[in-house]
Structures are given as C-alpha cells and as structure tokens.
Design a protein around this motif. Structure first.
Motif, mmCIF file in Angstrom:
data_model
loop_
_atom_site.group_PDB
_atom_site.id
_atom_site.type_symbol
_atom_site.label_atom_id
_atom_site.label_comp_id
_atom_site.label_asym_id
_atom_site.label_seq_id
_atom_site.Cartn_x
_atom_site.Cartn_y
_atom_site.Cartn_z
ATOM 1 N N UNK A 113 -35.058 -42.504 -18.222
ATOM 2 C CA UNK A 113 -34.677 -42.920 -19.559
ATOM 3 C C UNK A 113 -35.266 -41.956 -20.595
ATOM 4 N N UNK A 114 -34.353 -41.335 -21.334
ATOM 5 C CA UNK A 114 -34.827 -40.524 -22.443
ATOM 6 C C UNK A 114 -35.201 -39.114 -22.074
ATOM 7 N N UNK A 115 -35.298 -38.856 -20.776
ATOM 8 C CA UNK A 115 -35.644 -37.496 -20.396
ATOM 9 C C UNK A 115 -34.574 -36.545 -20.926
ATOM 10 N N UNK A 116 -34.968 -35.417 -21.380
ATOM 11 C CA UNK A 116 -33.996 -34.518 -21.957
ATOM 12 C C UNK A 116 -34.471 -33.094 -21.777
ATOM 13 N N UNK A 117 -34.407 -32.626 -20.573
ATOM 14 C CA UNK A 117 -34.781 -31.245 -20.255
ATOM 15 C C UNK A 117 -33.830 -30.284 -20.953
ATOM 16 N N UNK A 118 -34.291 -29.073 -21.218
ATOM 17 C CA UNK A 118 -33.396 -28.076 -21.822
ATOM 18 C C UNK A 118 -32.177 -27.816 -20.929
ATOM 19 N N UNK A 119 -32.411 -27.739 -19.635
ATOM 20 C CA UNK A 119 -31.296 -27.626 -18.697
ATOM 21 C C UNK A 119 -31.365 -28.816 -17.772
ATOM 22 N N UNK A 120 -30.425 -29.739 -17.921
ATOM 23 C CA UNK A 120 -30.556 -30.992 -17.211
ATOM 24 C C UNK A 120 -29.586 -31.091 -16.047
ATOM 25 N N UNK A 121 -28.328 -30.820 -16.295
ATOM 26 C CA UNK A 121 -27.340 -30.956 -15.233
ATOM 27 C C UNK A 121 -27.316 -29.687 -14.383
ATOM 28 N N UNK A 122 -27.103 -29.865 -13.096
ATOM 29 C CA UNK A 122 -27.046 -28.730 -12.169
ATOM 30 C C UNK A 122 -26.023 -27.695 -12.609
ATOM 31 N N UNK A 123 -24.892 -28.186 -13.112
ATOM 32 C CA UNK A 123 -23.840 -27.242 -13.464
ATOM 33 C C UNK A 123 -24.278 -26.329 -14.619
ATOM 34 N N UNK A 124 -25.153 -26.846 -15.481
ATOM 35 C CA UNK A 124 -25.644 -26.028 -16.593
ATOM 36 C C UNK A 124 -26.499 -24.888 -16.082
ATOM 37 N N UNK A 125 -27.378 -25.235 -15.159
ATOM 38 C CA UNK A 125 -28.266 -24.243 -14.580
ATOM 39 C C UNK A 125 -27.442 -23.157 -13.876
ATOM 40 N N UNK A 126 -26.437 -23.607 -13.130
ATOM 41 C CA UNK A 126 -25.571 -22.671 -12.414
ATOM 42 C C UNK A 126 -24.856 -21.728 -13.380
#
Lengths: 382, 382
Positions: A255-268
């Motif tokens: 809940x509330x976590x909000x990493x700069x790159x969160x979804x795998x597809x973003x990192x890819x």
C-alpha cells in the motif's frame, strides 16, 4: 559464450569496408562524392556469380546479420536464426551479402563520418536519403562484387521496402524478392509515431540542432525515449501482457509504495532505451525514420501499385505476422493484391505469432519452414 | 463566439472553490491536512437532494465539463455534448457536479499549490495519489453538498475507474454507475506508453527532478512529447489515416524536398503537444498516469473481479468503442462479465466509431441515444 559454434552457424565473421570513389547522385539532388560501405558476407560466390543473396536491414539493423565477430560474443548477428548452413538463407548454397546502409552508424558513411569538405563530422548536414538511394548504392555494391543478378533480395520492414524498390529499379538484377513485415508506404499512425520519436530526440537540448558531436555531447535521453516509443510499437499488446503482465519489481504491491520504477515493463523499456541510445546515432535515427516516412512505392507510378509492380520481373514471397500492428497483415495483402493485379508470381503467408512486428527477427517455426521451403526453390543459377 | 447560447447549453457557468479543513488520509499513508476542490455544478439540486450526478474526469480533464466561462469562449466544457437541458445528462432533471480532482492543475490542490509546511509549491513532493483517494475526496464533496446518494456516478477512461471504485467503496451512495471506455486495470502496453510519456517529461533537463517551479522553468518540450505519445494512442489508426492520410503540407512531394514538418499529421501532433504543454502541469501528468497504472479494481479482492463487484449494489451501464485500442471493447466486456458473475444489473453497448479512445468525448449518434435512453431510466428520487 559459445566454446565452439553450432553446426548451423556461419561462425566467426569479419566485416569488410569497401570504398566507392564514383560520386553517387541522391534523390535529394545532392551528390555524395565518395563513400564507404561496411559489409559482411557468408558462404561462397559461385563461379557464375549467380548465387548472391542481398540482405537489406531495417531501421536499427546493420551489416552484422549472422555469426559472431569474436569467440566471446554472447549474441550472434541480428538474423542468425535464418542465415547459416542449412538455414532458410542457406550459406551452403548462397553467397549472402549484408551491409550497413548509407547514413548508418555502424561503419558505412553516415552522419558520424567526416565530411571531406569541412573536415568535421557530417552530423545534421548529412544528405537526406531515400530508400532508392540505398538501393542505388547496393547496386554499386553488386557491381563491385561482380554480381550482375541476385538470386534474391530479402528484407524485413524497412528492408522489405528496399527489396521492393530493387524489383522496380533493377528488374533484371534479381530473380526473387522477399518482403517480410513490410508495406508499400507507412500509415499515418506510423508516421505519427516516427515524428514523436524524432521530437523526443530533437527537443533534447543535447541534440544541439543535430550538431551534438561538435558540441561534444549526445542526446542520449531523447534517443532513449525515441527507442522506447519504437519498442512498444514493435511488440504486440498481448505479447507484452504475457511477458510482463502487471508485475511489480519489488514483488509486492504494498500500500502506497511508489518506487521510481515499479512495473517490470518499465524497467525493461528503460533498459532497452538506454542500451539503444548508447549504441546508435541520433542523426541516423532521424534520417532512417524519414526515409521510412517518405517511402511510397507507387508514388511515381500514378499512385497505382499495379502499374508500379508491372515493372518487376522477379518472383515474390510476401510474409506478414498476425499481431504486427505497425506493419499489419492488411498492408502485406495490399502488396500481394497489387502483384496479382500486375500478373506477377507471388507467394504469401500470414504467420500466427504473438510477437508483433519484431516477429520477423525471431525464430518461429511456421515462418522458418515456409521461408526455408521458398528459398529451396530459389535457384543458384541464372 | 456564441452571441446567445444554444437552448440545450447550460450557458455561462462559474467555478466554485471549496475548502476542506478535515485531514484526508491517502492510500500512500500520507495525509493532506487541508485541501481545496474546484467544482462546477449544472442544474438544480432537488429538495430531497436525490438528483445529484457526479462527473469524474479523465487524465487531462478538469471541472469544466459543460457550458462557457465567458460569453467570448470559443469552446464549451469538455463534455458539453452530453451535459445540458435535454441532453443525456439532463440538467433539467439532474444536479450535475463536476470537479477538478486532487493533484490536478486547474484549481484543486495539486503540485502547483503551496505546501503549507514549506510555503513553496508542492511540486514533486505532492503526495502520490490513487483512484481511491479521488473517490474519498469526492465523497467528502458529496457530504459538503448534502448529497447522501448520487443518482449516478459517471466517468470515461480514468473517470470510469473512479466510478467503479465508487460502486465498491460506497455501495449505498450511488444508484447508477456509468463506465465508459474504461477497464478494471491497464494493459501492460498502456503502462508502457505511460512510462514512455513520463520518461519524456522526466528526461527534459527543465524538469529539474520535479522542482521546475523553484528553478523558474518548465519542461515544456518533454510534456509536449508526452502528449504526442498519448494523442496518437487515443486516436484510431484508421481515423488518423482518414483525417490526415499521407498528405504533405507543402502540397507537393517535390523530389528531395525535406521540410522540417512535412506531413500534415506531424504539424497536427506538434500543435497538440504545444497547446497541451502550455496548459497542463508536468507533475500532475506524472501523478495522474501513475494513478492510472496502479489502478487495479480487484487487487484487494483476491484479484477476483466477481468478488470485487459483489460489493456493489447499484446498476451499471458500460460502454466501449470499436476502434478504441487503449481501452479496447474486450476490456469493457471483462467488466460486464464480472458484473454478470456477481449478479448485478448491467447494460452494455459497444459503439461503432472510428475515433479510437477519444470517441467517449465526441458526439456520436448511437452513443448519444443509448446514453440518453439509459439516463432517462435513472430516477431522480431515492
């Protein structure tokens, strides 16, 4: 790292650089006084010089289509799945020629090369190129190699546009034309994606209006965004979904976590953008996407593709992929219909695939088999 | 400029700003001590306060959904086609409430507002928001207006996500939920496009890690590219083709000509990007696309949408558009199937349209009629 190469690999290859001193008149009205093309060849040219196969590369491709440059290389050339001994483009039978196109950034004369008139890199002043300029320079390359007629000219995407242009410009110089995941011109949507990618590059302050080399900088961020846009559109929506889903890098959806790159597809995507932006040239990207946008097979034939193809005399193989939405099967069927209208010999296959436009680069069983079947019917004799 | 307003226009409207002093706990675990919401209302609240309709806006929307702010305005609010006397959201019957969501950039508390603890604009430090935060703030707004139960909560795209969340969070506070061109969560491809748009913004050096206001600058170029990406994906490929084709601005395709902006579609996209980047806030764009990415209706219900919707007690209208490829009809059908599985009353229509995702904003005859029909069945009494 392969200790030894697979039996069906062309193994170690060494690029060669060819100098051309005869000026090349370009579609834009300017002339290249001299230029270099970097090429690779696989297989052996027969004594008749009738077993040549020309590989035309797409937007981000280059001359390194098969094999390895060094034993340590982790990855072979971009079309290694289809070029080699016993593969569809069979190097036991064919002499395969692959080049980096003019305007490229992998060794052939392009924006990164020195403009002999200024002693500085060409940068943004490199002449605008059209697909026909590539085809003309490839014909010069054929002359140099003593190849009067190719057994086949083969290309995917932008490479397919070159193959088709070959069939119209030099009808006597090829016996087969293989057009994969291509189109007779880009859709408006395709032009729009290309323009957005160019804007990403050109609006990067480090682009310096194309003179980034002089300014000793590089529009890496803009090029990365451009590549991200391209990359999404080369994949299918379903393929992306299956590969990445909505998976979270951190492994939890706290809940509330909000990493700069969160979804795998973003990192890819960021990784893809970064890698590309480190190895490619921004001016080349602009130049190549412009050539894509401007390509219009039938424009000078009263916009009539049947009239255009009536000038061809080779046989055609046309291949499309079901989930390719940038060069949709529909666009391939237009090619096929025009060829039929012009009474040309054409085989067409629409291949089931989840990989979008990128499918043309990938090993896909049915694609492999039909491509192989077709190429086995391509004679090595004139 | 309308001299007088059309009979079916709500005419001149004046936004109001409401202050909320009671702290709002957000999904990210932070708390907004106080905040403001800017709203517009159309029509009259009946004595029972049972004829309220809440409009939830999408990514780039705001409170100005209908009518005109000034007699000179050339354009009415963004959903004027559907809100007004005699229109589907009939202001003769309903009291329509439209707000700018928290985190927005059109008057409600957001990244451009002053952070009371620092005396500086919030900028990148504005709390991350989730769709549920908007829904909670909208419930506060309903309390303020004395509306215990909405006749309907209505939204398209990201707005539809808010409407669905309403149905789960406050099942007793709405009688109808209208979900247009939406989905229970974004596809991987959608997340990828959003991420690319964010990268375009964040890699603009003028973004200053979100503190562009403090740096007295603005990442206009990055936001323009972000909007261009979005804009292409909100239109259908065919629609773009029909509107712009491969038309050349200069009117000629002169050999070698190479204008900086050559194709009509390029000029159009650049204009759209520029206009948007002048009126929108970059941090808001990032915040809203993140809320879109994270929305996942069924996540806390064991990823089971039937279980999720079993909490709802209102009736549903779900609408999709044939050429919408960012929120494809398939995604709407998933909503419908889950609602049927949960034994809820749902009407569904897939509307033929060439306008892609943007269709939900546009006057389309069948869409208008079915929306109208449905809304006539929405009682103004509890």
């Amino acid at each position: 790292m392969p200790e030894t190469f697979a039996k069906d690999s062309v193994g170690l290859v060494t690029p060669q650089t060819l100098h051309f001193d005869e000026p090349l008149m370009l579609a834009c009205g300017r002339e290249l006084e001299s230029y270099e093309l970097v090429i690779e060849t696989y297989g052996t040219l027969n004594p008749e010089k009738s077993n040549g196969v020309l590989i035309c590369h797409a937007l981000s491709g280059n001359h390194h289509a098969a094999g390895y440059h060094r034993v340590e290389d982790r990855k072979p050339g971009w079309w290694d799945s289809y070029i080699g001994p016993g593969k569809p483009i069979d190097t036991n039978r064919f002499f395969v020629v692959s080049l980096n196109n003019l305007g490229g950034c992998h060794g052939s004369t392009g924006p990164r090369s020195i403009n002999p008139q200024t002693g500085q890199p060409w940068g943004k002043d490199f002449p605008k190129l059209r697909v026909r300029d590539w085809v003309h320079s490839q014909a010069r390359l054929a002359d140099r190699l003593g190849i009067e007629q190719w057994a086949a000219v083969i290309g995917g995407s932008l490479g397919g546009m070159q193959a088709m242009r070959w069939a119209l410009e030099y009808p006597d110089r090829l016996r087969h034309c293989v057009v994969i995941a291509s189109a007779m011109n880009l859709t408006t949507q395709n032009i729009a994606f290309n323009e957005t990618a160019r804007q990403a590059i050109m609006s990067d302050p480090k682009f310096h209006d194309g003179d980034y080399t002089l300014a000793d900088t590089y529009p890496k961020d803009g090029l990365a965004v451009a590549r991200m846009i391209g990359h999404i559109t080369y994949l299918s929506g379903d393929g992306m979904g299956q590969k990445f889903g909505r998976e979270i890098r951190s492994g939890s959806f706290q809940r509330g976590q909000d990493e700069p790159v969160e979804f795998q597809v973003e990192s890819y995507l960021r990784y893809q953008g970064d890698v590309f932006s480190e190895s490619f040239d921004a001016n080349t990207y602009i130049l190549m996407t412009r050539a894509l946008d401007y390509f219009d097979l039938a424009r000078e034939y009263d916009d009539d593709p049947i009239q255009a193809f009536s000038h061809a005399s080779c046989r055609f193989l046309v291949v499309s992929f079901t989930t390719d939405w940038r060069f949709a099967p529909e666009r391939s069927r237009e090619i096929v219909e025009a060829l039929i209208g012009a009474d040309k010999a054409v085989s067409y296959a629409e291949v089931e695939s989840e990989y979008g436009h990128d499918a043309f680069l990938l090993p896909i069983d049915r694609y492999y088999r039909l491509f192989n079947e077709y190429m086995q019917g391509v004679s090595t004799h004139q």
